[in-house]
Motif scaffolding. Structure first.
Motif, PDB file in Angstrom:
ATOM      1  N   LEU A   9      -5.010 114.211  68.208  1.00 36.88           N
ATOM      2  CA  LEU A   9      -5.999 115.408  67.863  1.00 36.88           C
ATOM      3  C   LEU A   9      -7.575 115.343  66.646  1.00 36.88           C
ATOM      4  CD1 LEU A   9      -5.263 119.113  68.973  1.00 36.88           C
ATOM      5  CD2 LEU A   9      -7.162 117.483  70.157  1.00 36.88           C
ATOM      6  N   VAL A  10      -6.525 114.547  65.251  1.00 34.56           N
ATOM      7  CA  VAL A  10      -6.830 113.836  64.486  1.00 34.56           C
ATOM      8  C   VAL A  10      -7.925 113.860  63.741  1.00 34.56           C
ATOM      9  CG1 VAL A  10      -6.472 111.836  64.289  1.00 34.56           C
ATOM     10  CG2 VAL A  10      -6.047 113.775  61.900  1.00 34.56           C
ATOM     11  N   ASP A  11      -8.865 112.851  64.892  1.00 30.02           N
ATOM     12  CA  ASP A  11      -9.698 112.399  64.600  1.00 30.02           C
ATOM     13  C   ASP A  11     -11.376 113.469  65.129  1.00 30.02           C
ATOM     14  OD1 ASP A  11      -9.222 110.127  62.917  1.00 30.02           O
ATOM     15  OD2 ASP A  11      -9.485 108.592  65.169  1.00 30.02           O
ATOM     16  N   LEU A  12     -10.868 114.858  65.604  1.00 26.55           N
ATOM     17  CA  LEU A  12     -11.884 114.722  66.541  1.00 26.55           C
ATOM     18  C   LEU A  12     -12.790 115.779  65.375  1.00 26.55           C
ATOM     19  CD1 LEU A  12     -10.310 116.034  69.663  1.00 26.55           C
ATOM     20  CD2 LEU A  12     -12.364 114.302  69.202  1.00 26.55           C
ATOM     21  N   PRO A  13     -13.192 116.932  65.502  1.00 27.46           N
ATOM     22  CA  PRO A  13     -13.571 118.323  64.696  1.00 27.46           C
ATOM     23  C   PRO A  13     -13.231 119.253  64.648  1.00 27.46           C
ATOM     24  CG  PRO A  13     -15.447 118.096  65.926  1.00 27.46           C
ATOM     25  CD  PRO A  13     -14.839 116.894  66.273  1.00 27.46           C
ATOM     26  N   VAL A  14     -11.404 119.766  65.050  1.00 29.23           N
ATOM     27  CA  VAL A  14     -11.140 119.980  64.668  1.00 29.23           C
ATOM     28  C   VAL A  14      -9.977 120.667  63.501  1.00 29.23           C
ATOM     29  CG1 VAL A  14     -11.515 120.858  67.290  1.00 29.23           C
ATOM     30  CG2 VAL A  14      -9.060 119.138  66.240  1.00 29.23           C
ATOM     31  N   ASP A  15      -9.757 121.833  63.463  1.00 30.43           N
ATOM     32  CA  ASP A  15      -8.616 121.865  62.154  1.00 30.43           C
ATOM     33  C   ASP A  15      -6.862 121.933  62.863  1.00 30.43           C
ATOM     34  OD1 ASP A  15     -10.231 121.180  60.087  1.00 30.43           O
ATOM     35  OD2 ASP A  15     -10.289 123.210  59.648  1.00 30.43           O
ATOM     36  N   VAL A  74      -1.876 125.925  67.564  1.00 29.87           N
ATOM     37  CA  VAL A  74      -3.301 126.967  67.677  1.00 29.87           C
ATOM     38  C   VAL A  74      -4.311 125.764  66.607  1.00 29.87           C
ATOM     39  CG1 VAL A  74      -4.746 128.399  66.273  1.00 29.87           C
ATOM     40  CG2 VAL A  74      -2.476 128.944  67.244  1.00 29.87           C
ATOM     41  N   ILE A  75      -5.488 125.734  67.066  1.00 27.76           N
ATOM     42  CA  ILE A  75      -5.906 124.853  66.750  1.00 27.76           C
ATOM     43  C   ILE A  75      -7.745 125.682  66.714  1.00 27.76           C
ATOM     44  CG2 ILE A  75      -6.249 122.691  68.034  1.00 27.76           C
ATOM     45  CD1 ILE A  75      -8.662 123.250  69.605  1.00 27.76           C
ATOM     46  N   ARG A  76      -8.598 124.874  65.322  1.00 27.96           N
ATOM     47  CA  ARG A  76      -9.164 125.685  64.600  1.00 27.96           C
ATOM     48  C   ARG A  76     -10.865 125.325  64.978  1.00 27.96           C
ATOM     49  NH1 ARG A  76      -6.722 126.798  59.478  1.00 27.96           N
ATOM     50  NH2 ARG A  76      -5.626 124.654  60.151  1.00 27.96           N
ATOM     51  N   ASN A 116      -5.986 130.581  75.317  1.00 23.87           N
ATOM     52  CA  ASN A 116      -5.793 131.457  74.525  1.00 23.87           C
ATOM     53  C   ASN A 116      -6.232 131.621  73.425  1.00 23.87           C
ATOM     54  OD1 ASN A 116      -6.056 134.470  75.459  1.00 23.87           O
ATOM     55  ND2 ASN A 116      -4.222 134.191  76.439  1.00 23.87           N
ATOM     56  N   VAL A 117      -6.583 133.311  73.157  1.00 23.66           N
ATOM     57  CA  VAL A 117      -6.438 133.381  71.323  1.00 23.66           C
ATOM     58  C   VAL A 117      -5.761 134.419  70.086  1.00 23.66           C
ATOM     59  CG1 VAL A 117      -8.265 134.539  69.791  1.00 23.66           C
ATOM     60  CG2 VAL A 117      -8.861 133.150  71.079  1.00 23.66           C
ATOM     61  N   HIS A 118      -4.806 133.786  70.134  1.00 25.64           N
ATOM     62  CA  HIS A 118      -3.685 134.257  69.605  1.00 25.64           C
ATOM     63  C   HIS A 118      -4.436 135.001  67.669  1.00 25.64           C
ATOM     64  CE1 HIS A 118      -1.505 132.485  72.695  1.00 25.64           C
ATOM     65  NE2 HIS A 118      -1.289 133.860  72.842  1.00 25.64           N
ATOM     66  N   TYR A 119      -4.178 135.463  67.238  1.00 29.13           N
ATOM     67  CA  TYR A 119      -4.349 137.274  68.047  1.00 29.13           C
ATOM     68  C   TYR A 119      -5.971 137.805  67.580  1.00 29.13           C
ATOM     69  CZ  TYR A 119       0.189 137.226  69.314  1.00 29.13           C
ATOM     70  OH  TYR A 119       1.570 136.887  69.808  1.00 29.13           O
ATOM     71  N   ILE A 120      -6.376 139.081  68.224  1.00 36.27           N
ATOM     72  CA  ILE A 120      -7.239 139.389  67.763  1.00 36.27           C
ATOM     73  C   ILE A 120      -6.845 140.079  66.510  1.00 36.27           C
ATOM     74  CG2 ILE A 120      -9.175 141.185  68.093  1.00 36.27           C
ATOM     75  CD1 ILE A 120      -9.114 140.786  71.045  1.00 36.27           C
ATOM     76  N   ALA A 135      -9.794 130.322  65.979  1.00 36.23           N
ATOM     77  CA  ALA A 135      -8.974 130.082  66.797  1.00 36.23           C
ATOM     78  C   ALA A 135      -8.857 130.252  67.938  1.00 36.23           C
ATOM     79  CB  ALA A 135      -7.617 131.044  66.675  1.00 36.23           C
ATOM     80  N   ILE A 136      -8.225 129.202  68.939  1.00 39.56           N
ATOM     81  CA  ILE A 136      -8.080 128.518  70.356  1.00 39.56           C
ATOM     82  C   ILE A 136      -6.258 128.340  70.272  1.00 39.56           C
ATOM     83  CG2 ILE A 136      -8.981 127.142  72.074  1.00 39.56           C
ATOM     84  CD1 ILE A 136     -11.277 127.069  71.400  1.00 39.56           C
ATOM     85  N   SER A 137      -5.447 129.007  70.777  1.00 40.14           N
ATOM     86  CA  SER A 137      -4.429 128.680  71.103  1.00 40.14           C
ATOM     87  C   SER A 137      -4.282 127.213  72.634  1.00 40.14           C
ATOM     88  CB  SER A 137      -3.406 129.651  71.637  1.00 40.14           C
ATOM     89  OG  SER A 137      -3.205 130.137  70.747  1.00 40.14           O
TER      90      SER A 137
END
Length: 384
Positions: free
Chosen positions: A278-284, A300-302, A323-327, A355-357
């Motif tokens: 995932l390192v070259d994708l626009p996600v943290d 968790v990616i952002r 999923n999303v962890h957490y609200i 955030a996206i898990s």
């Protein structure tokens, strides 16, 4: 659908539970003490106290430390609501400390500043509960030192983190805290179906939690008021609850604990593969602390907050059970009614917006992981 988390059940696990079902004890038998001892050994703790959930274990941990009406308890806004709820269940006033943006854990600098201000105002908390988000330990050396300076007790919510390490010690060793609590929910590292264990180095705290999980009752004559009336006799010493773990749960957990090291190693290997893919994708990507071995309960990616929903829905449509962890807890209606509002903890809110898990569990195949990566690449490209 590839889920974000999933239990791993083997024939040995099934056999262990079946053996209990065919035994004389379904509850309060020999399996629970053996499971408690296994968790204590794995974490370097002297004592383990099992309960029917991690929430229950957190609750009795708070009670054992004397948390009650008129007290203050602090935790992090990025956790499941249970961490804050146990404080309210004890009658305490609950507040939060913002997170570090790189680890997603309680920010030790924010904690230090808040403790200093609270000391000046004469409003120190009795108890602080840092959470080891995603399986990565919070900076417990710094958090523990700050709390000790002010006489504040500490419970580590390590629901995500059994098998992890921090600064050379296993999570749960009690180097920087009074009690550590682990979860054994099916999506966690090791499962008992539902269940939790509180570990501690303090014999008195362990004894108190054992009573509190079983109605506040003792059969120990040394603890009774007055003499025992016979071998049948018991006394209720305090207000407790029925939070006992069953023998079936303990047998499953005991079997699973034999694979703890393998589970944590596999999760870290999968996390390494995600990092590379995932390192070259626009996600943290998640941070990897130098002194910390994460148990990697979650990965968790952002993403761009304006595109998070579109990316999330595209991944679900592609069969990826993200999923999303957490609200943030302080944004829940229950806590807003108690005075919290958007903007109170801006780092936590910024994290939540992005955030996206993504799927991570010991049984995730590399082929399925490659599917996840391809779906993320497609989703973020389309969203952009």
């Amino acid at each position: 659908m590839i889920p974000y988390g999933r239990q791993d059940i083997t024939d040995d696990d099934v056999a262990a539970v079946e053996a209990v079902l065919r035994s004389d004890f379904l509850t309060q038998g020999p399996a629970v003490p053996r499971f408690e001892a296994a968790v204590a050994r794995a974490t370097g703790a002297a004592h383990g106290v099992a309960a029917n959930s991690a929430t229950s274990a957190l609750h009795i941990a708070c009670l054992a430390l004397g948390l009650g009406a008129g007290d203050l308890m602090w935790t992090t806004p990025i956790t499941f609501v249970a961490t804050a709820n146990v404080g309210a269940l004890c009658g305490a006033e609950v507040d939060f400390v913002d997170i570090d943006p790189e680890s997603f854990n309680m920010d030790p600098a924010a904690l230090e500043a808040k403790l200093d201000a609270a000391a000046a105002a004469g409003r120190l908390p009795k108890l602080v509960i840092p959470v080891h988000m995603c399986g990565r330990s919070a900076d417990m050396a710094r958090i523990g030192a700050a709390c000790r300076r002010h006489g504040v007790r500490v419970i580590e919510d390590a629901s995500h983190a059994i098998g992890g390490r921090h600064a050379g010690a296993p999570v749960g060793a009690g180097v920087w805290s009074d009690i550590t609590v682990f979860s054994f929910h099916p999506v966690k590292i090791v499962t008992t179906a539902e269940g939790g264990v509180a570990v501690t180095q303090d014999e008195g705290l362990a004894a108190a939690m054992e009573r509190l999980r079983s109605h506040g009752v003792t059969r120990d004559p040394a603890l009774m008021q007055g003499a025992s009336e016979g071998p049948w006799y018991y006394q209720q010493l305090e207000l407790g609850l029925n939070y006992r773990m069953t023998e079936m749960q303990a047998a499953l957990g005991l079997s699973q604990m034999e694979r703890l090291g393998a589970y944590v190693a596999r999760r870290n290997d999968l996390a390494d593969r995600y990092d590379a893919a995932l390192v070259d994708l626009p996600v943290d990507l998640p941070g990897r602390g130098g002194q910390t071995l994460s148990a990697f309960h979650l990965y968790v990616i952002r993403v761009d907050p304006t595109r998070r929903r579109a990316i999330f829905e595209a991944l679900r449509a592609a069969g990826i059970g993200v999923n999303v962890h957490y609200i943030p807890v302080h944004l829940q209606p229950f806590w807003r009614a108690r005075g919290f509002a958007p903007g109170d903890f801006p780092v936590a809110e910024a994290y939540y917006a992005r955030a996206i898990s993504i799927p991570l569990y010991a049984g995730l195949s590399e082929a399925d992981q490659d599917r996840v990566v391809a779906a993320i690449a497609s989703a973020v490209t389309e969203a952009a």
